[in-house]
Design a protein around this motif. Sequence first.
Motif, PDB file in Angstrom:
ATOM      1  N   ALA A  99       0.830  -1.208   0.000  1.00 50.79           N
ATOM      2  CA  ALA A  99       0.000   0.000   0.000  1.00 50.79           C
ATOM      3  C   ALA A  99       0.861   1.255   0.000  1.00 50.79           C
ATOM      4  CB  ALA A  99      -0.934  -0.007   1.205  1.00 50.79           C
ATOM      5  N   SER A 100       1.963   1.248   0.749  1.00 54.68           N
ATOM      6  CA  SER A 100       2.823   2.432   0.823  1.00 54.68           C
ATOM      7  C   SER A 100       3.523   2.710  -0.506  1.00 54.68           C
ATOM      8  CB  SER A 100       3.843   2.295   1.952  1.00 54.68           C
ATOM      9  OG  SER A 100       4.802   1.300   1.663  1.00 54.68           O
ATOM     10  N   LYS A 101       3.656   1.704  -1.344  1.00 51.02           N
ATOM     11  CA  LYS A 101       4.254   1.898  -2.673  1.00 51.02           C
ATOM     12  C   LYS A 101       3.295   2.603  -3.627  1.00 51.02           C
ATOM     13  CE  LYS A 101       7.403  -2.015  -2.372  1.00 51.02           C
ATOM     14  NZ  LYS A 101       7.752  -3.349  -2.878  1.00 51.02           N
ATOM     15  N   LYS A 102       2.014   2.641  -3.298  1.00 51.71           N
ATOM     16  CA  LYS A 102       1.000   3.256  -4.164  1.00 51.71           C
ATOM     17  C   LYS A 102       0.631   4.678  -3.732  1.00 51.71           C
ATOM     18  CE  LYS A 102      -0.848  -1.180  -5.373  1.00 51.71           C
ATOM     19  NZ  LYS A 102      -1.870  -1.768  -6.153  1.00 51.71           N
ATOM     20  N   VAL A 103       1.251   5.149  -2.659  1.00 52.54           N
ATOM     21  CA  VAL A 103       0.950   6.477  -2.125  1.00 52.54           C
ATOM     22  C   VAL A 103       2.152   7.392  -2.363  1.00 52.54           C
ATOM     23  CG1 VAL A 103       0.401   7.775  -0.034  1.00 52.54           C
ATOM     24  CG2 VAL A 103      -0.549   5.489  -0.363  1.00 52.54           C
ATOM     25  N   GLN A 104       1.887   8.596  -2.827  1.00 50.84           N
ATOM     26  CA  GLN A 104       2.961   9.543  -3.128  1.00 50.84           C
ATOM     27  C   GLN A 104       3.591  10.105  -1.857  1.00 50.84           C
ATOM     28  OE1 GLN A 104       1.695  12.785  -5.592  1.00 50.84           O
ATOM     29  NE2 GLN A 104       3.743  13.580  -5.867  1.00 50.84           N
ATOM     30  N   ASN A 105       4.912  10.242  -1.873  1.00 54.43           N
ATOM     31  CA  ASN A 105       5.649  10.896  -0.799  1.00 54.43           C
ATOM     32  C   ASN A 105       5.234  12.364  -0.764  1.00 54.43           C
ATOM     33  OD1 ASN A 105       7.603  12.355   0.635  1.00 54.43           O
ATOM     34  ND2 ASN A 105       9.298  11.106  -0.074  1.00 54.43           N
ATOM     35  N   PRO A 106       4.735  12.868   0.365  1.00 55.35           N
ATOM     36  CA  PRO A 106       4.262  14.252   0.403  1.00 55.35           C
ATOM     37  C   PRO A 106       5.383  15.284   0.297  1.00 55.35           C
ATOM     38  CG  PRO A 106       4.248  13.317   2.595  1.00 55.35           C
ATOM     39  CD  PRO A 106       4.570  12.193   1.649  1.00 55.35           C
ATOM     40  N   ASP A 107       6.624  14.851   0.519  1.00 53.45           N
ATOM     41  CA  ASP A 107       7.759  15.769   0.479  1.00 53.45           C
ATOM     42  C   ASP A 107       8.540  15.697  -0.831  1.00 53.45           C
ATOM     43  OD1 ASP A 107       7.157  16.526   3.102  1.00 53.45           O
ATOM     44  OD2 ASP A 107       8.421  14.957   3.946  1.00 53.45           O
ATOM     45  N   ASN A 108       8.233  14.692  -1.660  1.00 51.43           N
ATOM     46  CA  ASN A 108       8.958  14.508  -2.917  1.00 51.43           C
ATOM     47  C   ASN A 108       8.028  13.801  -3.893  1.00 51.43           C
ATOM     48  OD1 ASN A 108      10.534  13.583  -5.049  1.00 51.43           O
ATOM     49  ND2 ASN A 108      12.278  13.072  -3.746  1.00 51.43           N
ATOM     50  N   GLY A 109       7.488  14.536  -4.838  1.00 48.21           N
ATOM     51  CA  GLY A 109       6.489  14.005  -5.765  1.00 48.21           C
ATOM     52  C   GLY A 109       6.970  12.917  -6.705  1.00 48.21           C
ATOM     53  N   THR A 110       8.266  12.672  -6.767  1.00 44.64           N
ATOM     54  CA  THR A 110       8.776  11.624  -7.659  1.00 44.64           C
ATOM     55  C   THR A 110       8.976  10.297  -6.938  1.00 44.64           C
ATOM     56  OG1 THR A 110      11.107  12.194  -7.274  1.00 44.64           O
ATOM     57  CG2 THR A 110       9.955  13.355  -9.070  1.00 44.64           C
ATOM     58  N   GLU A 111       8.716  10.268  -5.639  1.00 44.16           N
ATOM     59  CA  GLU A 111       8.905   9.051  -4.850  1.00 44.16           C
ATOM     60  C   GLU A 111       7.589   8.607  -4.220  1.00 44.16           C
ATOM     61  OE1 GLU A 111      13.442   9.814  -3.232  1.00 44.16           O
ATOM     62  OE2 GLU A 111      11.782   9.951  -1.835  1.00 44.16           O
ATOM     63  N   SER A 112       7.584   7.379  -3.769  1.00 43.06           N
ATOM     64  CA  SER A 112       6.420   6.854  -3.053  1.00 43.06           C
ATOM     65  C   SER A 112       6.624   7.013  -1.548  1.00 43.06           C
ATOM     66  CB  SER A 112       6.232   5.371  -3.379  1.00 43.06           C
ATOM     67  OG  SER A 112       7.282   4.604  -2.816  1.00 43.06           O
ATOM     68  N   LEU A 113       5.564   6.807  -0.807  1.00 44.74           N
ATOM     69  CA  LEU A 113       5.660   6.792   0.644  1.00 44.74           C
ATOM     70  C   LEU A 113       6.615   5.685   1.084  1.00 44.74           C
ATOM     71  CD1 LEU A 113       4.598   8.029   3.287  1.00 44.74           C
ATOM     72  CD2 LEU A 113       2.786   6.316   3.246  1.00 44.74           C
ATOM     73  N   TYR A 114       6.607   4.571   0.364  1.00 45.08           N
ATOM     74  CA  TYR A 114       7.515   3.460   0.656  1.00 45.08           C
ATOM     75  C   TYR A 114       8.970   3.920   0.552  1.00 45.08           C
ATOM     76  CZ  TYR A 114       9.783  -1.102   0.351  1.00 45.08           C
ATOM     77  OH  TYR A 114      10.600  -2.183   0.564  1.00 45.08           O
ATOM     78  N   ASP A 115       9.299   4.687  -0.485  1.00 46.58           N
ATOM     79  CA  ASP A 115      10.662   5.200  -0.650  1.00 46.58           C
ATOM     80  C   ASP A 115      11.057   6.091   0.540  1.00 46.58           C
ATOM     81  OD1 ASP A 115      10.894   3.959  -3.164  1.00 46.58           O
ATOM     82  OD2 ASP A 115      10.026   5.707  -4.169  1.00 46.58           O
ATOM     83  N   MET A 116      10.132   6.940   0.937  1.00 43.83           N
ATOM     84  CA  MET A 116      10.364   7.815   2.093  1.00 43.83           C
ATOM     85  C   MET A 116      10.605   6.984   3.344  1.00 43.83           C
ATOM     86  SD  MET A 116       7.649  10.599   3.490  1.00 43.83           S
ATOM     87  CE  MET A 116       7.809  11.496   4.988  1.00 43.83           C
ATOM     88  N   TRP A 117       9.807   5.956   3.503  1.00 40.35           N
ATOM     89  CA  TRP A 117       9.883   5.068   4.658  1.00 40.35           C
ATOM     90  C   TRP A 117      11.224   4.345   4.694  1.00 40.35           C
ATOM     91  CZ3 TRP A 117       6.024   0.396   5.105  1.00 40.35           C
ATOM     92  CH2 TRP A 117       6.189  -0.230   6.332  1.00 40.35           C
ATOM     93  N   MET A 118      11.636   3.794   3.578  1.00 45.47           N
ATOM     94  CA  MET A 118      12.881   3.034   3.534  1.00 45.47           C
ATOM     95  C   MET A 118      14.110   3.918   3.758  1.00 45.47           C
ATOM     96  SD  MET A 118      12.127  -0.087   3.384  1.00 45.47           S
ATOM     97  CE  MET A 118      10.565   0.143   4.232  1.00 45.47           C
TER      98      MET A 118
END
Length: 118
Positions: free
Chosen positions: A36-55
Amino acid sequence: MLTSRTVAYLNVDVGVSGSGVDASATPQLDQLLKQASKKVQNPDNGTESLYDMWMASDNSLIGRLGGGGSDYSAFVQHIGIPSVDMAIGSGYAVYHSLYDDFTWMEKYGDPMFRRHVT
């Protein structure tokens, strides 16, 4: 009734407290949380997912829901419902204080409320 009708419990006690992602869950929800986190946009970086932010954060592991730390306790420990407790950020400095209000969040915590939308 809850045990027969509930699929999972999502606890968001401190939804936003900064950047990064902090998540704890019962083991059967680990993969769902990651997917699910891979399908949500990172609110601080529009080119990444929430998963990327998390990792990229210090809390990249999924913690386990133990003890009696929050509202999920009754669902996990008493009736065995798979649960997740998650937040964007960690260490909410004003939690349950006089300053734990909309004004603080609007001015300091999440001024544009992008993290709340996420």
